[in-house]
Design a protein around this motif. Structure first.
Motif, mmCIF file in Angstrom:
data_model
loop_
_atom_site.group_PDB
_atom_site.id
_atom_site.type_symbol
_atom_site.label_atom_id
_atom_site.label_comp_id
_atom_site.label_asym_id
_atom_site.label_seq_id
_atom_site.Cartn_x
_atom_site.Cartn_y
_atom_site.Cartn_z
ATOM 1 N N ARG A 1 0.826 -1.210 0.000
ATOM 2 C CA ARG A 1 0.000 0.000 0.000
ATOM 3 C C ARG A 1 0.863 1.264 0.000
ATOM 4 O O ARG A 1 0.450 2.298 -0.534
ATOM 5 C CB ARG A 1 -0.943 -0.010 1.201
ATOM 6 C CG ARG A 1 -2.058 -1.060 1.062
ATOM 7 C CD ARG A 1 -2.822 -1.241 2.357
ATOM 8 N NE ARG A 1 -3.427 -0.004 2.832
ATOM 9 C CZ ARG A 1 -4.608 0.443 2.438
ATOM 10 N NH1 ARG A 1 -5.336 -0.259 1.592
ATOM 11 N NH2 ARG A 1 -5.085 1.569 2.897
ATOM 12 N N ALA B 1 1.810 1.950 -3.501
ATOM 13 C CA ALA B 1 0.690 2.516 -4.251
ATOM 14 C C ALA B 1 0.412 3.959 -3.863
ATOM 15 O O ALA B 1 -0.198 4.697 -4.635
ATOM 16 C CB ALA B 1 -0.560 1.678 -4.018
ATOM 17 N N GLY B 2 0.841 4.354 -2.632
ATOM 18 C CA GLY B 2 0.500 5.690 -2.157
ATOM 19 C C GLY B 2 -0.727 5.693 -1.278
ATOM 20 O O GLY B 2 -1.253 6.745 -0.932
ATOM 21 N N LEU B 3 -1.210 4.512 -0.895
ATOM 22 C CA LEU B 3 -2.370 4.441 -0.005
ATOM 23 C C LEU B 3 -1.959 4.558 1.458
ATOM 24 O O LEU B 3 -2.783 4.838 2.313
ATOM 25 C CB LEU B 3 -3.128 3.135 -0.234
ATOM 26 C CG LEU B 3 -3.779 2.997 -1.615
ATOM 27 C CD1 LEU B 3 -4.302 1.595 -1.842
ATOM 28 C CD2 LEU B 3 -4.902 4.006 -1.768
ATOM 29 N N ILE C 1 1.084 6.489 3.848
ATOM 30 C CA ILE C 1 2.182 7.453 3.781
ATOM 31 C C ILE C 1 3.218 7.035 4.821
ATOM 32 O O ILE C 1 2.946 7.098 6.015
ATOM 33 C CB ILE C 1 1.691 8.878 4.095
ATOM 34 C CG1 ILE C 1 0.407 9.194 3.322
ATOM 35 C CG2 ILE C 1 2.773 9.901 3.813
ATOM 36 C CD1 ILE C 1 0.553 9.325 1.844
ATOM 37 N N LEU D 1 7.250 9.285 -3.520
ATOM 38 C CA LEU D 1 6.595 9.752 -2.298
ATOM 39 C C LEU D 1 6.078 11.180 -2.409
ATOM 40 O O LEU D 1 5.200 11.583 -1.668
ATOM 41 C CB LEU D 1 7.557 9.644 -1.102
ATOM 42 C CG LEU D 1 7.783 8.220 -0.597
ATOM 43 C CD1 LEU D 1 8.707 8.233 0.599
ATOM 44 C CD2 LEU D 1 6.460 7.563 -0.241
ATOM 45 N N SER E 1 0.914 12.024 -5.238
ATOM 46 C CA SER E 1 -0.282 11.465 -4.608
ATOM 47 C C SER E 1 -0.609 10.134 -5.287
ATOM 48 O O SER E 1 -0.048 9.784 -6.324
ATOM 49 C CB SER E 1 -1.454 12.424 -4.760
ATOM 50 O OG SER E 1 -1.869 12.435 -6.101
ATOM 51 N N VAL E 2 -1.501 9.404 -4.674
ATOM 52 C CA VAL E 2 -1.879 8.097 -5.222
ATOM 53 C C VAL E 2 -2.432 8.243 -6.632
ATOM 54 O O VAL E 2 -2.164 7.412 -7.509
ATOM 55 C CB VAL E 2 -2.867 7.392 -4.266
ATOM 56 C CG1 VAL E 2 -4.058 8.264 -3.957
ATOM 57 C CG2 VAL E 2 -3.348 6.080 -4.841
ATOM 58 N N GLN E 3 -3.163 9.344 -6.881
ATOM 59 C CA GLN E 3 -3.736 9.539 -8.212
ATOM 60 C C GLN E 3 -2.657 9.707 -9.277
ATOM 61 O O GLN E 3 -2.834 9.326 -10.423
ATOM 62 C CB GLN E 3 -4.635 10.788 -8.228
ATOM 63 C CG GLN E 3 -5.976 10.603 -7.556
ATOM 64 C CD GLN E 3 -5.946 10.977 -6.088
ATOM 65 O OE1 GLN E 3 -4.878 11.141 -5.505
ATOM 66 N NE2 GLN E 3 -7.112 11.087 -5.483
ATOM 67 N N VAL F 1 -0.404 3.548 -10.641
ATOM 68 C CA VAL F 1 -0.172 2.138 -10.307
ATOM 69 C C VAL F 1 -1.482 1.385 -10.498
ATOM 70 O O VAL F 1 -2.558 1.920 -10.296
ATOM 71 C CB VAL F 1 0.304 1.968 -8.856
ATOM 72 C CG1 VAL F 1 1.657 2.582 -8.669
ATOM 73 C CG2 VAL F 1 -0.699 2.526 -7.880
#
Lengths: 285, 276, 358
Positions: free
Chosen positions: C46, C49-51, C53, C67, C70-72, C76
């Motif tokens: 996770r 993926a950026g889910l 931090i 890092l 953002s997840v968007q 991925v």
């Protein structure tokens, strides 16, 4: 965008959006919920504590309080017994037509309070189905205590049952079966196994039932006849005082009902926090 | 060979007495009295009910009650969603107090709420004196009372569903590149449609029949700010049982139609959503 | 796209989920993150993926710092354990979602989206089901929709969280082979999380074994199975039982007498030797250095498993025998070991209970 600091949580709104939403919710609830509550107490104390207390010297108000307590003292136990019987039959046994029965028990919640009162007038009122018969036997139901009690029982009918049924269904029958297999009689099983398991939900249901019984306005208004000192309950007394432009007294009497509501709400919230799982997940409505 | 069996066998005692008592008490308190309303309505017949309903005063009262109830339920759907969202998803000081306060309209007797709202929104009241138009004693005042009474239905219906929304759906949407607003409007809100409709329906049903919190702020001018439940009481006081029954019957029938539409829509969305 | 993870830290309150994890993932490889529950494997996935931090550390996609995105923005493809399909959308709309939510400049035309979705449906063998809702699909079909949806955005890296965890055994085996085939066809860098060692060993090019927020070993399936670097890996991958021994100048002493297992490459002092059941053979009690009593016999597939109670401390050693072996419970036997691993005595010996119970 690429050089912006990473968001604190990828699945939540930005802090600004959160703050805006919280502000909207707080302002909305403030206007619609807190303001009326504050108004009751402010208006009641507008002319000081003396005027507030003087409102309760009125003999009509005192008899209204007595009547309300009497009505609740009859209606709540009746619905308590009904709630226990209904939940025992519905939650602990499987039979045909169960969901119909459940729907019918909930029916009073979906009927306008005015219609709840009206149906007794159609039965027992002067032009009602039993009106002539009652008159010839010198019996009075409408515009008298029996009518008020009937209307109150009607509007508070589902409260205890609907708190108990989901919880007792969740708990199943294995504990009762164990008690029976250990030699306990039926009533003993109910008293020492079933009741303790649902005690908080029962208290919860009785509290809500009582609060509604004491505060009911519409249904009682239809059947009471508004005879001062005789068939006026506390909410009706509030109406009369208010319509007489006796605002301080109206709000003073109202503040007692508001206090009752707040205490009920506080105990209810406390029960939910403390015994949430013992009141059953289905309690929120 | 299938045999009809009314109840599955059970080792527990007391079914007969509990079941019998339930039906008897239910009949005495609820079914027979409501049956009286049905009997009265049946003896009037549709033609006479229609004749009563189309009298200007009755028609105006029904239109007022239903129009304002729909409007109040709609406003509650919007703000109730925001309140439920904030209470379920954010933590901030005072959240639990706010959460408990949502039940105030349930806890406060309607007459108490009625006189309090009337006092606040009267021309010389806290809010009434701040706005250049009248709120109390106009249909707008009725609307305010109906919003008050309907609010908890929407919030309490939404909260458990909102708490159960699978956060993975939102994460999935984010990994696919959707902005937060897109995720909220295209992923989260569609799953909230069924409970939102239920809450709307409950708030609407309550508002149509509401009496106590409305009459003090309403003004009760026939044809302008007289609600249907008040008209029923007026008719009963005139011993016009037929008139009262007719209004009540139409109220029940119209409510039934609205609730049927809402329930069908809800069932349709729910069936489509299924289990993902 | 190769991934570099450097000294990644993530705490949940007091409990560290990632304790300075570093891992290099090569472009185009299929790598498994394997570990027991609570080992931090899902947290690591996770975080990529950026889910999640992380508090500290670095994640590089190629040379780019992931890092700061953002997840968007990370692009991925994430396949969730329970698929997280949007149940109010048809299969087609689920797969198209990632393309449709792109900004106007990068969004393909609707005809192009349709073409892409059809290709993906073909790839995951679900052509013809595009108008179904997720509720109308079987578990395996949902899994494949979830994969197609993740592939639609042409991800830099494909991440799968327990991809077969929610499926029954038969479907699971089939999808495993199929996922490998898809990977070979599309060539995405793929990371998947699993607690099932069979799945990891069978499917992955390399396996990273995690325990308590640390990476214990990274290597090919053969490396981690045949050359485990830590007692945890030895115990976690495959079955094993162990004996307490003392090492003295390269010899292992069991309750004072030397074990005939040759030189032991381990420092002097208290130690444990770990033995896999298939490396234990029965010998004549008079000739063997280690004696024991058979306390249990169980049939297990094509073999017979014997629990042998050894020495004064009554340590349990498991042996895998051919079903014809003529032994009975209560019999005294000698034991010989064909292979073993020795690790210095840990204050807390590795928990053998973690090994797969066959």
């Amino acid at each position: 965008m690429a050089d912006a600091a990473p968001p604190s949580s990828p699945t939540s709104e930005s802090p600004a959006a959160r703050l805006a939403l919280i502000a909207v919710a707080v302002i909305f609830l403030g206007f619609f919920l807190f303001l009326p509550l504050i108004a009751v107490f402010t208006e009641a104390l507008r002319n000081g504590v003396g005027a507030y207390l003087a409102a309760f010297d009125d003999p009509d108000t005192i008899s209204a309080i007595k009547l309300t307590v009497l009505v609740a003292a009859i209606a709540v136990p009746l619905n308590l017994v009904f709630g226990l019987a209904a939940s025992w039959a519905i939650a602990k046994f499987e039979f045909k037509g169960k969901s119909l029965l459940l729907t019918l028990i909930d029916l009073p919640f979906s009927v306008s309070p005015v219609v709840s009162g009206m149906c007794y007038v159609l039965l027992f009122g002067g032009q009602g189905y039993f009106g002539k018969w009652l008159q010839s036997h010198d019996l009075q139901i409408i515009f008298a205590l029996p009518g008020i009690v009937l209307a109150t029982v009607f509007v508070t009918f589902p409260f205890v049952a609907r708190e108990l049924i989901p919880l007792m269904q969740e708990q199943g029958t294995s504990e009762e079966e164990a008690a029976l297999s250990l030699g306990a009689r039926g009533f003993r099983t109910f008293w020492s196994v079933t009741l303790p398991n649902v005690r908080w939900a029962l208290l919860y249901g009785v509290l809500l039932c009582n609060a509604r019984a004491m505060g009911e306005f519409g249904a009682v208004s239809v059947v009471s006849g508004h005879l001062r000192g005789l068939t006026n309950t506390v909410p009706l007394q509030v109406e009369i005082l208010y319509n007489d432009y006796n605002f301080v007294a109206a709000f003073a009497v109202a503040s007692v009902l508001a206090g009752l509501g707040l205490v009920t709400l506080a105990i209810k919230t406390g029960l939910e926090w403390r015994y949430g799982d013992e009141i059953s997940a289905a309690h929120r409505r | 060979m299938s045999q009809f069996r009314f109840r599955s066998p059970s080792a527990l005692p007391g079914f007969g007495i509990a079941y019998g008592f339930t039906w008897i008490w239910l009949s005495v308190i609820v079914l027979i009295p409501l049956g009286a309303v049905v009997l009265w309505a049946a003896s009037l017949g549709p033609a006479q009910i229609y004749a009563i309903a189309s009298r200007p005063q009755t028609f105006a009262a029904l239109r007022l009650s239903f129009g304002l109830s729909l409007a109040a339920a709609a406003l509650n759907a919007v703000f109730g969603l925001i309140v439920a969202w904030v209470l379920t998803r954010y933590s901030f000081p005072g959240r639990r107090l706010l959460d408990a306060a949502v039940d105030l309209p349930f806890a406060l007797p309607t007459a108490v709420a009625g006189i309090a709202l009337a006092a606040i929104y009267a021309p010389n009241g806290w809010v009434g004196s701040l706005v250049p138009f009248r709120i109390a004693y106009t249909p707008l005042g009725i609307f305010v009372a109906l919003v008050f009474i309907g609010l908890p239905f929407v919030v309490r219906t939404l909260q458990p569903v909102l708490a159960d929304v699978d956060r993975e759906l939102e994460e999935a949407s984010a990994t696919l590149g959707a902005r937060r607003a897109t995720t909220v409007f295209r992923i989260v809100l569609p799953t909230l449609v069924p409970p939102l409709l239920t809450g709307f329906a409950l708030a609407f049903a309550r508002a149509v029949g509401e009496y106590g919190s409305v009459i003090f702020i309403a003004g009760n001018i026939p044809g302008v700010s007289e609600i249907a439940p008040l008209l029923i009481i007026t008719r009963l006081e005139q011993f016009d049982y037929a008139g009262a029954t007719a209004v009540a019957t139409i109220m029940l029938a119209l409510s039934f139609v609205v609730l049927l539409i809402v329930n069908l829509t809800e069932a349709w969305t729910r069936r489509r959503l299924g289990r993902g | 796209m190769d991934l570099k993870i450097r000294d990644l830290h993530k705490d949940y309150g007091q409990f560290p989920a990632l304790n300075g994890v570093s891992l290099d993932i090569r472009s185009g490889e299929l790598i498994a993150l394997l570990g027991p529950s609570g080992s931090g494997k899902t947290t690591l996935l996770r975080a990529i993926a950026g889910l999640e931090i992380p508090e500290r550390g670095q994640i590089l996609f190629g040379d780019e710092d992931a890092l700061s995105k953002s997840v968007q923005e990370r692009n991925v493809g994430f396949v969730f354990q329970h698929y997280a399909l949007f149940r109010h959308m048809k299969v087609f709309d689920n797969i198209a979602f990632g393309l449709r939510v792109r900004g106007r400049a990068r969004r393909p035309a609707e005809a192009e989206i349709a073409k892409k979705v059809r290709e993906l449906l073909d790839l995951v063998q679900l052509s013809g089901l595009e108008a179904r809702y997720p509720a109308q699909l079987s578990g395996g079909q949902r899994q494949r929709v979830a994969l197609a949806r993740a592939l639609a955005i042409e991800p830099q890296v494909l991440l799968l969280d327990e991809p077969f965890g929610a499926l029954d055994a038969q479907v699971r085996k089939e999808l495993r082979r199929w996922l490998r085939a898809i990977h070979d066809e599309t060539g995405h860098t793929t990371v998947f999380v699993t607690h099932d060692q069979d799945e990891a060993l069978e499917l992955a090019d390399r396996v990273a074994v995690l325990n308590k927020g640390n990476i214990e070993q990274v290597g090919t399936p053969d490396d981690v199975y045949d050359r485990p670097e830590t007692p945890f890996v030895y115990a976690f991958i495959g079955d094993s039982t162990s004996l307490p021994v003392t090492i003295e100048q390269g010899r292992a002493l069991f309750e004072g007498s030397p074990l005939p297992i040759g030189a032991v490459d381990s420092p002097d002092g208290p130690s444990r030797i770990h033995i896999r059941p298939q490396d234990v053979t029965l010998a004549n009690p008079d000739d063997a250095a280690v004696h024991g009593e058979i306390i249990g016999l169980r049939r297990s597939g094509a073999h017979r498993r014997a629990d042998v109670c050894v020495g004064k401390a009554r340590s349990r050693i498991e042996a895998l025998l051919s079903p014809e072996t003529d032994v009975s419970v209560g019999e005294r036997v000698g034991l010989a070991f064909k292979g073993f691993a020795a690790y210095p005595q840990d204050p807390t010996p590795p928990k053998l209970g973690l090994a797969r119970a066959a």
